[in-house]
Design a protein around this motif. Structure first.
Motif, PDB file in Angstrom:
ATOM      1  N   VAL A 187       0.870  -1.173   0.000  1.00 31.27           N
ATOM      2  CA  VAL A 187       0.000   0.000   0.000  1.00 31.27           C
ATOM      3  C   VAL A 187       0.907   1.222   0.000  1.00 31.27           C
ATOM      4  O   VAL A 187       1.920   1.265   0.696  1.00 31.27           O
ATOM      5  N   ASN A 188       0.536   2.218  -0.829  1.00 29.87           N
ATOM      6  CA  ASN A 188       1.425   3.351  -1.050  1.00 29.87           C
ATOM      7  C   ASN A 188       0.666   4.658  -1.062  1.00 29.87           C
ATOM      8  O   ASN A 188      -0.385   4.775  -1.685  1.00 29.87           O
ATOM      9  N   ILE A 189       1.215   5.654  -0.337  1.00 26.66           N
ATOM     10  CA  ILE A 189       0.762   7.049  -0.416  1.00 26.66           C
ATOM     11  C   ILE A 189       2.016   7.908  -0.554  1.00 26.66           C
ATOM     12  O   ILE A 189       2.915   7.839   0.283  1.00 26.66           O
ATOM     13  N   SER A 190       2.057   8.726  -1.603  1.00 23.90           N
ATOM     14  CA  SER A 190       3.218   9.589  -1.847  1.00 23.90           C
ATOM     15  C   SER A 190       4.484   8.741  -1.834  1.00 23.90           C
ATOM     16  O   SER A 190       4.609   7.811  -2.603  1.00 23.90           O
ATOM     17  N   ASN A 191       5.410   9.026  -0.932  1.00 23.71           N
ATOM     18  CA  ASN A 191       6.656   8.275  -0.858  1.00 23.71           C
ATOM     19  C   ASN A 191       6.678   7.288   0.307  1.00 23.71           C
ATOM     20  O   ASN A 191       7.730   6.766   0.658  1.00 23.71           O
ATOM     21  N   THR A 192       5.506   7.037   0.899  1.00 25.72           N
ATOM     22  CA  THR A 192       5.415   6.136   2.048  1.00 25.72           C
ATOM     23  C   THR A 192       4.695   4.859   1.639  1.00 25.72           C
ATOM     24  O   THR A 192       3.712   4.903   0.907  1.00 25.72           O
ATOM     25  N   LYS A 193       5.214   3.718   2.087  1.00 25.61           N
ATOM     26  CA  LYS A 193       4.575   2.454   1.741  1.00 25.61           C
ATOM     27  C   LYS A 193       4.702   1.457   2.887  1.00 25.61           C
ATOM     28  O   LYS A 193       5.586   1.557   3.743  1.00 25.61           O
ATOM     29  N   GLN A 194       3.784   0.493   2.894  1.00 25.19           N
ATOM     30  CA  GLN A 194       3.816  -0.624   3.825  1.00 25.19           C
ATOM     31  C   GLN A 194       3.644  -1.902   3.014  1.00 25.19           C
ATOM     32  O   GLN A 194       2.897  -1.940   2.036  1.00 25.19           O
ATOM     33  N   THR A 195       4.352  -2.964   3.440  1.00 20.62           N
ATOM     34  CA  THR A 195       4.379  -4.196   2.665  1.00 20.62           C
ATOM     35  C   THR A 195       4.027  -5.397   3.536  1.00 20.62           C
ATOM     36  O   THR A 195       4.466  -5.492   4.687  1.00 20.62           O
ATOM     37  N   THR A 196       3.240  -6.316   2.977  1.00 19.03           N
ATOM     38  CA  THR A 196       2.969  -7.608   3.601  1.00 19.03           C
ATOM     39  C   THR A 196       3.315  -8.704   2.599  1.00 19.03           C
ATOM     40  O   THR A 196       2.862  -8.664   1.451  1.00 19.03           O
ATOM     41  N   HIS A 197       4.119  -9.672   3.026  1.00 19.21           N
ATOM     42  CA  HIS A 197       4.549 -10.761   2.137  1.00 19.21           C
ATOM     43  C   HIS A 197       3.609 -11.954   2.262  1.00 19.21           C
ATOM     44  O   HIS A 197       3.133 -12.278   3.364  1.00 19.21           O
ATOM     45  N   LEU A 198       3.345 -12.584   1.133  1.00 18.86           N
ATOM     46  CA  LEU A 198       2.508 -13.779   1.119  1.00 18.86           C
ATOM     47  C   LEU A 198       3.394 -14.986   1.434  1.00 18.86           C
ATOM     48  O   LEU A 198       3.995 -15.589   0.555  1.00 18.86           O
ATOM     49  N   THR A 199       3.472 -15.310   2.718  1.00 23.56           N
ATOM     50  CA  THR A 199       4.324 -16.414   3.164  1.00 23.56           C
ATOM     51  C   THR A 199       3.542 -17.489   3.913  1.00 23.56           C
ATOM     52  O   THR A 199       4.107 -18.524   4.251  1.00 23.56           O
ATOM     53  N   ASN A 200       2.256 -17.237   4.151  1.00 26.45           N
ATOM     54  CA  ASN A 200       1.446 -18.180   4.917  1.00 26.45           C
ATOM     55  C   ASN A 200       1.079 -19.380   4.043  1.00 26.45           C
ATOM     56  O   ASN A 200       0.293 -19.259   3.103  1.00 26.45           O
ATOM     57  N   THR A 201       1.671 -20.535   4.319  1.00 28.12           N
ATOM     58  CA  THR A 201       1.401 -21.715   3.497  1.00 28.12           C
ATOM     59  C   THR A 201      -0.008 -22.248   3.698  1.00 28.12           C
ATOM     60  O   THR A 201      -0.470 -23.089   2.923  1.00 28.12           O
ATOM     61  N   GLU A 202      -0.717 -21.798   4.744  1.00 24.59           N
ATOM     62  CA  GLU A 202      -2.109 -22.191   4.911  1.00 24.59           C
ATOM     63  C   GLU A 202      -2.990 -21.505   3.875  1.00 24.59           C
ATOM     64  O   GLU A 202      -4.039 -22.020   3.492  1.00 24.59           O
ATOM     65  N   LEU A 203      -2.577 -20.314   3.407  1.00 22.79           N
ATOM     66  CA  LEU A 203      -3.333 -19.596   2.384  1.00 22.79           C
ATOM     67  C   LEU A 203      -2.971 -20.074   0.985  1.00 22.79           C
ATOM     68  O   LEU A 203      -3.817 -20.129   0.099  1.00 22.79           O
ATOM     69  N   CYS A 204      -1.696 -20.427   0.793  1.00 21.28           N
ATOM     70  CA  CYS A 204      -1.229 -20.765  -0.546  1.00 21.28           C
ATOM     71  C   CYS A 204      -0.023 -21.707  -0.441  1.00 21.28           C
ATOM     72  O   CYS A 204       0.975 -21.345   0.181  1.00 21.28           O
TER      73      CYS A 204
END
Length: 289
Positions: free
Chosen positions: A200-217
Motif C-alpha cells: 500500500v502506497n501514499i506519496s513516498n510512504t509504503k507498507q508491505t505484507t509478504h505472502l508467506t502463509n502456506t495455509e493460504l497458498c
C-alpha cells in the motif's frame, strides 16, 4: 364518475412517485458532488491543490474555502493583493498561494488539514477537493478468498485514495487505486511459484505484507531431475532400461554411448571414401600396378 375518480387517483399516485424519485436522485447528486477529486497524503507531506484555471487575471477575485463552513483560508483580492489566513491556527505559516495560477499549497500537513477544499474564482466554484491526511499508514492485510485454491485478497483498513499493488519478486504484478474504504486487490494463482508481496502506497510512504502463509497458498512442487536436465522425453523412452528417471547416471551413459557410436561410424565412412578416392586417382596416373 367512479372510473374518472380512479383515473385521477392513479395519475396523482404516478406524479407523487415521479416527484419522489426526482428528489431522491437530486439528493444522491448532492452527496456525490461534495468533492470532485479525492487526495491522500501522509502527515508532514506537502500537497498542491490546483485552482482549475491556467492563469489568474487582474479582474479575478480568488478565494480558497475550507470545511463545511466555507472558511476563507487564502485569497486574491480585486486590488491584486494575495494573502493567506493567520486566523486559523492549523493553517498558520503552512499555506502558499500561487500568484499566477491561484493554486494552493499546504505545507507540513497534519490530520487537522483533512477536509473539503474549494477554489471560488469571481463567484464560480471550480474543482472541489476532499483531502485525507493520515498520521500513519496501516499494514495491508492478506486473506483467503477460496479454501480450495491459491486465491487471496489484499486490502487496507480505513483508507481511501491510496495505491494497492501486488509484486512478484521485484516486478509489479498488478495495481489499483483504492477510491473507497472497501476495495481490495485479488491475486489468483495455482500455487506459489515465486515470492509475492502486497504494497500500500501514499506519496513516498509504503507498507508491505509478504505472502508467506502456506495455509493460504501452498508452494509449487520443485522440478524433477528429468526437467532439470531437459531430457524428460529420453527418460520416458528408456525408463524400462535404466530404471526410471531416478537413475540419472545411467541416462547420461546411454546418451554418451549413442553420440560416440555415431561419431565412430561417421569416421569409418570418411576413411573408406578417402581410400577409394586415392586408389582411383593412382589407377588413372598408372602409379598403381
Amino acid at each position: 364518475m367512479h372510473l374518472k375518480g380512479n383515473y385521477f387517483r392513479q395519475r396523482k399516485k404516478m406524479f407523487c412517485s415521479f416527484l419522489f424519485n426526482c428528489l431522491y436522485l437530486f439528493c444522491l447528486v448532492g452527496v456525490f458532488a461534495d468533492s470532485d477529486v479525492v487526495m491522500s497524503v501522509m502527515e508532514g507531506d506537502s500537497v498542491t491543490l490546483e485552482s482549475g484555471v491556467a492563469e489568474i487575471k487582474k479582474e479575478h477575485v480568488v478565494k480558497w474555502q475550507f470545511g463545511n463552513k466555507n472558511k476563507t483560508i487564502a485569497q486574491k483580492k480585486l486590488s491584486g493583493n494575495f494573502s493567506t489566513s493567520d486566523v486559523y491556527m492549523e493553517f498558520r505559516d503552512r499555506l502558499k498561494l500561487d500568484h499566477q495560477t491561484g493554486s494552493l499549497t499546504i505545507m507540513n500537513t497534519t490530520t487537522a488539514h483533512s477536509g473539503l477544499y474549494k477554489p471560488v474564482i469571481s463567484g464560480y466554484t471550480k474543482t472541489k477537493y476532499s483531502l485525507n491526511v493520515y498520521a500513519h499508514l496501516p499494514v495491508p492485510v492478506i486473506t483467503s478468498k477460496s479454501l480450495n485454491s491459491c486465491s487471496v485478497l489484499c486490502s487496507v483498513v480505513n483508507m481511501s485514495a491510496v495505491s494497492l499493488s501486488w509484486y512478484k519478486g521485484n516486478r509489479l504484478f498488478s495495481r489499483i487505486s483504492v477510491s473507497d474504504l472497501s476495495n481490495s486487490l485479488h491475486l489468483d494463482l495455482k500455487c506459489l511459484d515465486d515470492s509475492y508481496s502486497c504494497v500500500v502506497n501514499i506519496s513516498n510512504t509504503k507498507q508491505t505484507t509478504h505472502l508467506t502463509n502456506t495455509e493460504l497458498c501452498q508452494p509449487c512442487p520443485g522440478p524433477s531431475k528429468c526437467e532439470q536436465l531437459n531430457i524428460t522425453e529420453l527418460c520416458q523412452t528408456h525408463a524400462v532400461h535404466v530404471g526410471g528417471c531416478e537413475s540419472t547416471e545411467a541416462v547420461l551413459r546411454l546418451v554418451v554411448t549413442i553420440v560416440m557410436g555415431v561419431a565412430a561410424a561417421a569416421a569409418v565412412v570418411l576413411l573408406v571414401n578417402d581410400i577409394r578416392s586415392t586408389r582411383a586417382s593412382m589407377m588413372k596416373t598408372g602409379d598403381l600396378s
